[in-house]
Structure formats: structure tokens, C-alpha cells
Scaffold this motif. Structure first.
Motif, PDB file in Angstrom:
ATOM      1  N   LEU A   1      61.645 -62.875 -82.156  1.00  0.00           N
ATOM      2  CA  LEU A   1      60.829 -64.032 -82.496  1.00  0.00           C
ATOM      3  C   LEU A   1      61.703 -65.271 -82.618  1.00  0.00           C
ATOM      4  N   ASP A   2      61.364 -66.317 -81.851  1.00  0.00           N
ATOM      5  CA  ASP A   2      62.112 -67.572 -81.867  1.00  0.00           C
ATOM      6  C   ASP A   2      61.103 -68.716 -81.942  1.00  0.00           C
ATOM      7  N   THR A   3      61.081 -69.400 -83.067  1.00  0.00           N
ATOM      8  CA  THR A   3      60.099 -70.470 -83.270  1.00  0.00           C
ATOM      9  C   THR A   3      60.346 -71.649 -82.342  1.00  0.00           C
ATOM     10  N   GLN A   4      61.601 -71.891 -81.986  1.00  0.00           N
ATOM     11  CA  GLN A   4      61.883 -73.016 -81.086  1.00  0.00           C
ATOM     12  C   GLN A   4      61.284 -72.769 -79.708  1.00  0.00           C
ATOM     13  N   VAL A   5      61.381 -71.553 -79.232  1.00  0.00           N
ATOM     14  CA  VAL A   5      60.780 -71.213 -77.936  1.00  0.00           C
ATOM     15  C   VAL A   5      59.271 -71.383 -77.990  1.00  0.00           C
ATOM     16  N   HIS A   6      58.655 -70.971 -79.097  1.00  0.00           N
ATOM     17  CA  HIS A   6      57.200 -71.095 -79.227  1.00  0.00           C
ATOM     18  C   HIS A   6      56.779 -72.557 -79.316  1.00  0.00           C
ATOM     19  N   THR A   7      57.557 -73.367 -80.007  1.00  0.00           N
ATOM     20  CA  THR A   7      57.200 -74.778 -80.142  1.00  0.00           C
ATOM     21  C   THR A   7      57.211 -75.479 -78.793  1.00  0.00           C
ATOM     22  N   ARG A   8      58.234 -75.221 -77.995  1.00  0.00           N
ATOM     23  CA  ARG A   8      58.310 -75.854 -76.678  1.00  0.00           C
ATOM     24  C   ARG A   8      57.192 -75.364 -75.768  1.00  0.00           C
ATOM     25  N   ALA A   9      56.879 -74.080 -75.867  1.00  0.00           N
ATOM     26  CA  ALA A   9      55.793 -73.559 -75.042  1.00  0.00           C
ATOM     27  C   ALA A   9      54.462 -74.144 -75.464  1.00  0.00           C
ATOM     28  N   LEU A  10      54.283 -74.348 -76.760  1.00  0.00           N
ATOM     29  CA  LEU A  10      53.030 -74.916 -77.255  1.00  0.00           C
ATOM     30  C   LEU A  10      52.869 -76.360 -76.792  1.00  0.00           C
ATOM     31  N   ASP A  11      53.956 -77.097 -76.766  1.00  0.00           N
ATOM     32  CA  ASP A  11      53.897 -78.476 -76.273  1.00  0.00           C
ATOM     33  C   ASP A  11      53.582 -78.538 -74.783  1.00  0.00           C
ATOM     34  N   ALA A  12      53.870 -77.438 -74.079  1.00  0.00           N
ATOM     35  CA  ALA A  12      53.647 -77.437 -72.630  1.00  0.00           C
ATOM     36  C   ALA A  12      52.237 -77.022 -72.240  1.00  0.00           C
ATOM     37  N   LEU A  13      51.385 -76.696 -73.204  1.00  0.00           N
ATOM     38  CA  LEU A  13      50.038 -76.250 -72.868  1.00  0.00           C
ATOM     39  C   LEU A  13      49.232 -77.323 -72.153  1.00  0.00           C
ATOM     40  N   HIS A  14      49.531 -78.591 -72.435  1.00  0.00           N
ATOM     41  CA  HIS A  14      48.783 -79.674 -71.795  1.00  0.00           C
ATOM     42  C   HIS A  14      49.118 -79.784 -70.313  1.00  0.00           C
ATOM     43  N   SER A  15      50.273 -79.267 -69.879  1.00  0.00           N
ATOM     44  CA  SER A  15      50.758 -79.520 -68.521  1.00  0.00           C
ATOM     45  C   SER A  15      50.718 -78.312 -67.615  1.00  0.00           C
ATOM     46  N   ILE A  16      50.252 -77.182 -68.085  1.00  0.00           N
ATOM     47  CA  ILE A  16      50.226 -75.986 -67.257  1.00  0.00           C
ATOM     48  C   ILE A  16      48.785 -75.585 -67.004  1.00  0.00           C
ATOM     49  N   ASP A  17      48.599 -74.708 -66.028  1.00  0.00           N
ATOM     50  CA  ASP A  17      47.243 -74.287 -65.682  1.00  0.00           C
ATOM     51  C   ASP A  17      46.688 -73.358 -66.764  1.00  0.00           C
ATOM     52  N   SER A  18      45.381 -73.170 -66.703  1.00  0.00           N
ATOM     53  CA  SER A  18      44.701 -72.415 -67.753  1.00  0.00           C
ATOM     54  C   SER A  18      45.145 -70.958 -67.802  1.00  0.00           C
ATOM     55  N   ARG A  19      45.411 -70.353 -66.655  1.00  0.00           N
ATOM     56  CA  ARG A  19      45.822 -68.955 -66.649  1.00  0.00           C
ATOM     57  C   ARG A  19      47.173 -68.779 -67.326  1.00  0.00           C
ATOM     58  N   MET A  20      48.111 -69.679 -67.019  1.00  0.00           N
ATOM     59  CA  MET A  20      49.424 -69.596 -67.648  1.00  0.00           C
ATOM     60  C   MET A  20      49.332 -69.917 -69.134  1.00  0.00           C
ATOM     61  N   ALA A  21      48.465 -70.841 -69.512  1.00  0.00           N
ATOM     62  CA  ALA A  21      48.302 -71.165 -70.933  1.00  0.00           C
ATOM     63  C   ALA A  21      47.799 -69.959 -71.719  1.00  0.00           C
ATOM     64  N   THR A  22      46.899 -69.191 -71.126  1.00  0.00           N
ATOM     65  CA  THR A  22      46.417 -67.985 -71.799  1.00  0.00           C
ATOM     66  C   THR A  22      47.541 -66.972 -71.969  1.00  0.00           C
ATOM     67  N   ARG A  23      48.375 -66.823 -70.953  1.00  0.00           N
ATOM     68  CA  ARG A  23      49.502 -65.888 -71.062  1.00  0.00           C
ATOM     69  C   ARG A  23      50.481 -66.330 -72.140  1.00  0.00           C
ATOM     70  N   VAL A  24      50.705 -67.633 -72.246  1.00  0.00           N
ATOM     71  CA  VAL A  24      51.626 -68.137 -73.267  1.00  0.00           C
ATOM     72  C   VAL A  24      51.114 -67.821 -74.662  1.00  0.00           C
ATOM     73  N   LEU A  25      49.842 -68.110 -74.911  1.00  0.00           N
ATOM     74  CA  LEU A  25      49.284 -67.837 -76.236  1.00  0.00           C
ATOM     75  C   LEU A  25      49.258 -66.335 -76.537  1.00  0.00           C
ATOM     76  N   ASN A  26      48.932 -65.531 -75.536  1.00  0.00           N
ATOM     77  CA  ASN A  26      48.956 -64.080 -75.751  1.00  0.00           C
ATOM     78  C   ASN A  26      50.342 -63.606 -76.161  1.00  0.00           C
ATOM     79  N   SER A  27      51.356 -64.143 -75.511  1.00  0.00           N
ATOM     80  CA  SER A  27      52.721 -63.732 -75.821  1.00  0.00           C
ATOM     81  C   SER A  27      53.130 -64.168 -77.217  1.00  0.00           C
ATOM     82  N   ILE A  28      52.799 -65.397 -77.597  1.00  0.00           N
ATOM     83  CA  ILE A  28      53.171 -65.889 -78.928  1.00  0.00           C
ATOM     84  C   ILE A  28      52.473 -65.080 -80.018  1.00  0.00           C
ATOM     85  N   ILE A  29      51.180 -64.824 -79.827  1.00  0.00           N
ATOM     86  CA  ILE A  29      50.446 -64.037 -80.823  1.00  0.00           C
ATOM     87  C   ILE A  29      51.027 -62.633 -80.936  1.00  0.00           C
TER      88      ILE A  29
END
Length: 853
Positions: free
Chosen positions: A291-319
């Protein structure tokens, strides 16, 4: 017990997994099955057909395929009438093509050069057959259909036949076939297809090389990554951003943070700066490092710029990261980002109430600016597994309603999670109903119900008619089938898989080995032999397979070093009790270099299991697979037995942190156990506090280590104090914790207190058997440890009322102990303490154990 069962029992094991490759009429097998039916001897089993070995003996990189087939007696085939020996095996594989087409492809694949030339002449002379191979689009469609069968090498044969008949393919034709191979996860066939494309077209393309790189990653051939990158240079092909992303994800999945940083540098040098998609990719594959909070923070900031499918994968991974470490609050906060399609209620609200009614998340940009992401099937699979492990079966049913509201199409992963949830809920009938529904066969229902010992359910609990059959459903029910029917259950499930054309996965081997280790008590040598035999049937070995063997070896090392049972420790304090251990002390079963997968086994000394385990370790090392966190945790346990000062263990832990891997609760428990066995309980307490500061809530295992450590020192008062702290923290005791507490009093001769602990705390883990009310202490302890219950289940935290009841019992134990001490007198007490001090001083590692971490 396998050791006592002898040759016949070992033959049953061989029959169980060799039945994966047996080719037999399935209807005969179902009608002949009976739960009481005993397995026949291995000598009665026909040899596994060589055609099944196609899946095991792959050449991921090379010039020529080395698949082994049974040579047909004649190369003459018919377009419409299949061979009798193959018509039963083809089944649904023929699809919309005549069965004779597939027979010709199979004959060409397994034939000699002379037979292949004859088959080509027959195809050339037959207009009906030639039409499938002389046109590029027709041949491509046939190859795609062959890629979706149980033998994907047929796709290569189709492309070769068409090429020899004058059909000239383009690179995009091979790319489409590679895509269809990936749909069925036939990754081992992709590199050979790319090599064939380069041979036919003269050069490869960036997309083809990316498919090859992805195939090596999925096959865990990390040693071939650099070779693929040199192919870009050799063919003068410029890598694209996806190429570097694949390379980056491969190194992160392989726990190689330094190589991942070099991949990012290569990507930037090639003109592809790090962007939002890069941060999103890192968050999806960073789970193996922790678990790395810095990695999650950067990925969360990138949700606005990536497609919906990738955004779902990012949130699934963080959860999933937060759920892995037990941080329900963190997981609930990120679940708020999910939303239901067409419904105004966020998905996270319902989950937040379940995981503890936490307050809403405080977003820095305000709730109105939260990016709403649609969940997918993987989201519901993850949540179903979580709630099932927590025994929240009501919420599992609610998730099915949410799944329909979200408009998410369920897949085989959702079905497998539901099967596991029904099994954990003791509803084997619903699990069987779900499996038979996805099999689309009413003939299997009676046999499966007979296997599981349940009655048929009229309607399945979930509509799975449009979900394709996959190996995940069989893996979900395999463990339960073996639990009920033993190896006969595994044999039946394997034959159903074979009849349905489902290739067992690496997880199937893991479940089978885990059952043999935990239930059948197979020895490490037997597990090694079985793993090496199964690896010839199913390609590939993973670290998870090695972990099962290492776990078995470490368990035996612990027995050799510390003995087994209460008498092993009590003999050190009692002047009249003798040690019952007949095994040599200090015997080492495994070399420490065996855990070093990165460099292979290099030790010159010969240890008990090194000769058997070395080929597996070398196989993993040659494929470039590096040690993961679980391997390092086992290494820490091993080093704690070899070096009581734990200097080497601390060096191993520092090296892991330097490599970018975050320690988890297993590493803290391994260090605590090492210091507790060395008698340095103060440092063990400090490590538990350090784990709490690192975000890991103390678990029952950590308190059990403390209770056991104080018990070995002959300090039952401190052991009871640790047990009371555990109860005050709301942690429910389990069988090992209660057993360790009773053991602490048994060591010092307080047999009445130990008996009372077992009798009064028995109901905390399972119903008490009233016929044991008058049993002796030995009989009670044996019966209590005989069945540890469902150790995989996560018990609910203790309520305030339950804590008060347990504290009342604890005070009763303490009063009885004080009365016993008063009866013994001060001389007895001082003599016992002097004996404890003498034992500690006699240990050669006593002074070394005083050092802190």
C-alpha cells in the motif's frame, strides 16, 4: 495420513490429477460415479493422450514448434466424416465449420512432413476444402475460430496451410488471430504466432511485438522482456507508449522497482513523458509491492484524464489495496467514487454502512467535483468476495440487486465469487445449482448433487445463461468437493473439466496442492513430486506453488527445532518430566539460498530438501521471477530459527524495503515470532506496536505469538495479561490463542487452571461436546486441537457484552492461579523462577537475544 497410507494412497493422488488429461466417455463416468466408490489403482489408468501435452510443452521463443502429438496411422482424411478417435473429442469445437475441416487441421498438425504434403495435395484437389484456405479473409476467420478451441495451435496450422497454398497474409490478419488467442488466455501460443507472422510477412509490427510482450508477461517469462525490446531495434520499429507501459507493468508485477524506474526513463527518452495514463497503470499493478498512498493520490488525480474503463480499474485496484490491509475506512471512502448507471444513489453509500457506518469522505475539491465512475464486473467480484469472507451474506444478495441496477454484465468471475459465497454460507445446493446452470447440462445435476450430498434446487439463484463457461467456476467448487469427498471429488471435477474442454489453470494446481498439504498431510517430497508431475500437464510454475511447499517444510523445521505439544516446553521446567522429542535438534531442512529466487540456489552444502526443490527454484530463476513479499516472510521465519539474534532476518527485511516492497502484517508476525522464541519479549511487544503505527491493526495471530512466548518462559501471568489485552481490543480468540493460554499454565504445573481454561473458553470457538465434561486434560486438549474450525473465516469483533463476559472468566482464572500459588508457598514459586532463569542462562543465544531491532 499419506505416509501411513502407503503406495495405494499415493496412487490415488496420481489418479486424481492425471484424470485431467484422460480421454473417456463422459456419460459413462457420470453414471459410474458414487461418493462411496473407491479409486482404482494407477496401473488401471490409460496413459494420458499426447494431444493433451500440447498445453504443457510450449516453446515461447524459438524457430520451430516442439509440440508432441500422437502420430496418426494414416494421413488420409475426409472433409465431412471425422475420424472415430477424434469425433468424440471435437464436440462443440467444430462450430459452424464442417468437422472434417478440423480433422484435416489436426492431421496436418500432428503429421510428418510426408503426411503434410499428402494433406496439402488432398486439400488442393478438393474444392470444398480449398475454399477455406485460399482466401485471406476466409482463412483468417477459420484461424480465429481455431484460436477459440481447446487446442489453439490449430490456428498456426491454418495459417501455415493457407500460406503453402498460396495465400499471402498481412500483419493485421495475424494481429486479429492474436487477439482471439488472448480472449481464451492462450498466451503461450502468441509468441509462436508472432514469429510465424515475421516469417510470412518479412517483418513484424509494433502491435505484434506488443502482443508478444504481453504474452511473455502473462506466462511469467520475464527473462524474455529484453529480447522483445531488441526485436524493435532489429526490425527498425519504433516502440509506442503501450510498449513502455507493458514493460513497466511487467517489472512492477515482478517486484522489480529498479527496472520499472529504468523503463520510465526509457519511455521519457523515446519522447513519451509520464502522463495520467502512466500513473493510472502504476496504481493497477502496484498491489504486489504494498500500500502506497502517494501512488493512489496520483492515480486519483488522473481520473479526469483517462477513459472510463481505465478509471474503473484504478478504483478497483485502490479499493483492493485497502481491503488487503484491513483498512475498511479507506476502502469505503474510495467506493464513494462509484455510481450506478441510471440511479442517483452512489454505490458507496450502501457499502459504507456495512463496513462500519463511517462518516462521509472529506474531499479536497468538494463532493460536487467528485468524478463518478461506473463499476464493472470486477468491482462486484471484489465486493462479493469481501462480504462473503466477512460472512455478510445479506449484503451479498444486495449486491446482486445493485449489479442489475448498474446494468453491469456479469462474467465468470462473478459466478465463481457467488459459488464461493454460497459454500461459505453452507448452501452447497445453491453452489451446485449455479455450476450446473453455467454448464447448460441437466445430466450433470444429479451427479453433482450426489457428489456434494445436497438436493437439487429448482431454479438457480442467479441467471447465468449468457455467461461463458470458464475455469474459475470449477476452481471455486474444487476445494469444497475435496473437503467432502477427498481425492474422489477432485477426480470427478477434473473429468468434468476435461469433458467440457476446460484447461485447468495454475490456480487449480494451487488448490489441489493446498488440499494435499493441509488435509492429507502430504510430505514436502510428495508435494514436490506432484507439482513437477502436474507441471508437465499444465504449463508453468508460480511462486504461489513454491509457497505451499516452503510452508510445509517450515512447519516441519519448527517441529524439529521446538518439538510438538505441551510436554516439549513443560519438560524444561519440570524436574521429573523428560523431553519427549525423539528428533535431532538443530536439523536444518532447507538452505536459505533456496528463498533467493533472484539468483537461484547456490549453496554448496547439501540439505534435506535442496536436491528435490532445486529444479523448481532454478526454473523460476531462469524465467526471471523474483522473490515476492510472501517468499521473504517465509525467509524471515526460516532465519529466525537459524539465527536467534535475527541479524540476518533484519538484513533481509531491510533489503526488501530497499527494493520498494512494503512490509505487511506477515512480516511483523514473523519478526515477533522470532524474538518471542528467542526470549526477547520486550522487542516482540515493540514490533507489534510498530505494526500498529504502520497501519496494521493487531490481529489474533500477533497476540497468540505473545501468549506463546510468555508461556515458553514460564510466565502465565504475562500470558494472561496479553490475552486480556486482546479481549479488550475487541479481538475474538481462536483455537490457537486459547490453546496457547492453556499451554502457559500447563508448563508451570497448573493443570487445574489449564483444564478450566479449555472448558470455559471452548464455547468461544465451537459448541462444547458434553461427553468431554469428565475427560482428562490430555483428552480435552487433543479434542480441542483436533478440529480448528474455519480458520479462513474472519470472525466478528467482540461486542461490549462479550468482552465483559470474557473478562469475568479471566478474573476467575487469575483467582484460581493465585490460590494455587498460595498453596504451593513462596519456596515453590522461587524455585520455579530460579529454574526458569537457569534455563535461559544455559541457552547459548541468551545474551544475543537482548539486542533490539
Amino acid at each position: 495420513m499419506l505416509r501411513a497410507a502407503g503406495r495405494i494412497r499415493r496412487q490415488h493422488i496420481g489418479q486424481a490429477f492425471l484424470s485431467i488429461g484422460k480421454e473417456k466417455n463422459y456419460r459413462g463416468e457420470v453414471s459410474a460415479f458414487s461418493p462411496s466408490h473407491t479409486c482404482i489403482h494407477l496401473s488401471c489408468i490409460s496413459q494420458m493422450p499426447q494431444a493433451f501435452a500440447v498445453h504443457s510443452r510450449h516453446v515461447l521463443e524459438g524457430n520451430q514448434a516442439t509440440h508432441t502429438y500422437s502420430t496418426p496411422s494414416s494421413a488420409h482424411v475426409s472433409l465431412t466424416t471425422p475420424c472415430p478417435s477424434t469425433s468424440r473429442r471435437l464436440g462443440a469445437d467444430c462450430g459452424r465449420y464442417p468437422s472434417g475441416v478440423m480433422v484435416m487441421v489436426d492431421a496436418f498438425t500432428c503429421g510428418t512432413n510426408k503426411q503434410r504434403k499428402r494433406i496439402l495435395r488432398e486439400i488442393q484437389e478438393c474444392p470444398a476444402a480449398r475454399g477455406y484456405f485460399v482466401h485471406r479473409e476466409t482463412s483468417r476467420q477459420l484461424a480465429q475460430a481455431m484460436a477459440l478451441t481447446t487446442l489453439p495451435c490449430r490456428a498456426h496450422s491454418v495459417m501455415i496451410i493457407a500460406h503453402r497454398l498460396g495465400c499471402r497474409f498481412k500483419s493485421n490478419h495475424f494481429e486479429s488471430v492474436a487477439y482471439h488467442l488472448s480472449l481464451r488466455e492462450h498466451w503461450s501460443s502468441v509468441p509462436l504466432l508472432v514469429s510465424l507472422a515475421r516469417h510470412h510477412c518479412g517483418r513484424a509490427t509494433a502491435r505484434l511485438l506488443n502482443w508478444k510482450l504481453r504474452a511473455f508477461i502473462e506466462c511469467r517469462r520475464f527473462d524474455q522482456l529484453n529480447y522483445v525490446m531488441t526485436e524493435f531495434i532489429r526490425d527498425n520499429i519504433k516502440p509506442i507508449r503501450r510498449t513502455f507501459h507493458l514493460l513497466l507493468s511487467a517489472h512492477l508485477r515482478n517486484q522489480n522497482l529498479d527496472a520499472a524506474k529504468r523503463a520510465i526513463q526509457m519511455m521519457e527518452n523515446a519522447g513519451f513523458p509520464v502522463d495520467a495514463s502512466t500513473h493510472a497503470l502504476i496504481s493497477t499493478v502496484y498491489r504486489s509491492l504494498g500500500l502506497d498512498t502517494q501512488v493512489h493520490t496520483r492515480a486519483l488525480d488522473a481520473l479526469h484524464s483517462i477513459d472510463s474503463r481505465m478509471a474503473t480499474r484504478v478504483l478497483n485496484s485502490i479499493i483492493q489495496h485497502f481491503l488487503d490491509v484491513g483498512d475498511e475506512l479507506g476502502a469505503a471512502q474510495y467506493i464513494e467514487y462509484f455510481s450506478l448507471t441510471g440511479v442517483g444513489v452512489p454505490l458507496g453509500n450502501n457499502i459504507t454502512e456495512v463496513v462500519g457506518a463511517y462518516p462521509p469522505m472529506r474531499h479536497p475539491t468538494g463532493p460536487a467535483n467528485i468524478v463518478r465512475v461506473n463499476p464493472d464486473a470486477a468491482t462486484f467480484t471484489m465486493l462479493i468476495d469481501y462480504f462473503a469472507n466477512k460472512r455478510h451474506f445479506t449484503q451479498v444478495r444486495n449486491l446482486l440487486t445493485r449489479l442489475a441496477e448498474a446494468g453491469v454484465k456479469p462474467d465468470s468471475g462473478v459466478v465463481a465469487s457467488l459459488i464461493r459465497a454460497f459454500i461459505l454460507n453452507c448452501r452447497d445446493d445453491l453452489a451446485v445449482s449455479l455450476l450446473t446452470s453455467i454448464l447448460h447440462s441437466t445430466d450433470l445435476a444429479p451427479a453433482l448433487c450426489d457428489l456434494m450430498g445436497v438436493k437439487a434446487v429448482p431454479e438457480p439463484p442467479f441467471d447465468v445463461r449468457d455467461i461463458p463457461l470458464a475455469v474459475h467456476a470449477f476452481n471455486a467448487i474444487l476445494g469444497r468437493a475435496m473437503e467432502l469427498r477427498g481425492l474422489s471429488g477432485a477426480r470427478f471435477i477434473f473429468r468434468v473439466m476435461r469433458a467440457r474442454g476446460i484447461t485447468p489453470s495454475l490456480t487449480t494446481i494451487e488448490i489441489f496442492l493446498d488440499y494435499l498439504d493441509r488435509t492429507e498431510n502430504a510430505t514436502p517430497r510428495q508435494l514436490i513430486r506432484i507439482l513437477r508431475s502436474m507441471s508437465t500437464t499444465i504449463s508453468g510454475l508460480t511462486l504461489r506453488h513454491l509457497h505451499i511447499i516452503l510452508r510445509s517444510i517450515l512447519r516441519r523445521e519448527k517441529y524439529l527445532f521446538h518439538g510438538s505439544g505441551w510436554n516439549a516446553t513443560a519438560s524444561k521446567f519440570s524436574p521429573i518430566r523428560e523431553s519427549t522429542s525423539a528428533l535431532p535438534q538443530g536439523r536444518i531442512l532447507l538452505d536459505s539460498d533456496t528463498f533467493n529466487i533472484d539468483g537461484g540456489a547456490k549453496s554448496r552444502r547439501q540439505f534435506t530438501y535442496d536436491s528435490s526443490l532445486r529444479p523448481i527454484v532454478l526454473s523460476l530463476s531462469r524465467r526471471g521471477i523474483r522473490s515476492d513479499r510472501a517468499t521473504i516472510a517465509m525467509r524471515l521465519r526460516h532465519e529466525s530459527m537459524l539465527d536467534p539474534s535475527l541479524d540476518t532476518a533484519r538484513d533481509v527485511l531491510r533489503h526488501m524495503v530497499d527494493q520498494g516492497m512494503h512490509p505487511n502484517q506477515y512480516h511483523y508476525v514473523a519478526l515477533m515470532d522470532g524474538y518471542a522464541k528467542g526470549g526477547n519479549m520486550r522487542v516482540a511487544e515493540q514490533i507489534m506496536r510498530a505494526a500498529r503505527d504502520a497501519g496494521f491493526k493487531p490481529e489474533v495471530v500477533m497476540y497468540t505469538v505473545l501468549i506463546t512466548g510468555y508461556g515458553r518462559q514460564g510466565k502465565p501471568e504475562l500470558a494472561m495479561r496479553a490475552f486480556r489485552r486482546m479481549v479488550s481490543a475487541g479481538i475474538a480468540p481462536d483455537v490457537p490463542a486459547i490453546d496457547a493460554l492453556a499451554h502457559a499454565y500447563f508448563v508451570v504445573g497448573a493443570y487445574k487452571v489449564a483444564r478450566r481454561i479449555l472448558l470455559q473458553l471452548w464455547t468461544e470457538v465451537r459448541p462444547f461436546q458434553h461427553e468431554l465434561q469428565s475427560a482428562t486434560l490430555k483428552q480435552l486438549a487433543t479434542a480441542f486441537r483436533a478440529n480448528r474450525g474455519d480458520q479462513a473465516s474472519q470472525r466478528q469483533p467482540l461486542t461490549k457484552h462479550q468482552q465483559r463476559l470474557l473478562n469475568c472468566k479471566i478474573r476467575g482464572f487469575q483467582r484460581e492461579w493465585k490460590q494455587l500459588e498460595l498453596q504451593r508457598g513462596p519456596r515453590s514459586l522461587s524455585g520455579r523462577l530460579d529454574g526458569c532463569r537457569a534455563w535461559l542462562l544455559d541457552c547459548s543465544w541468551y545474551n544475543l537475544a537482548k539486542h533490539r531491532v
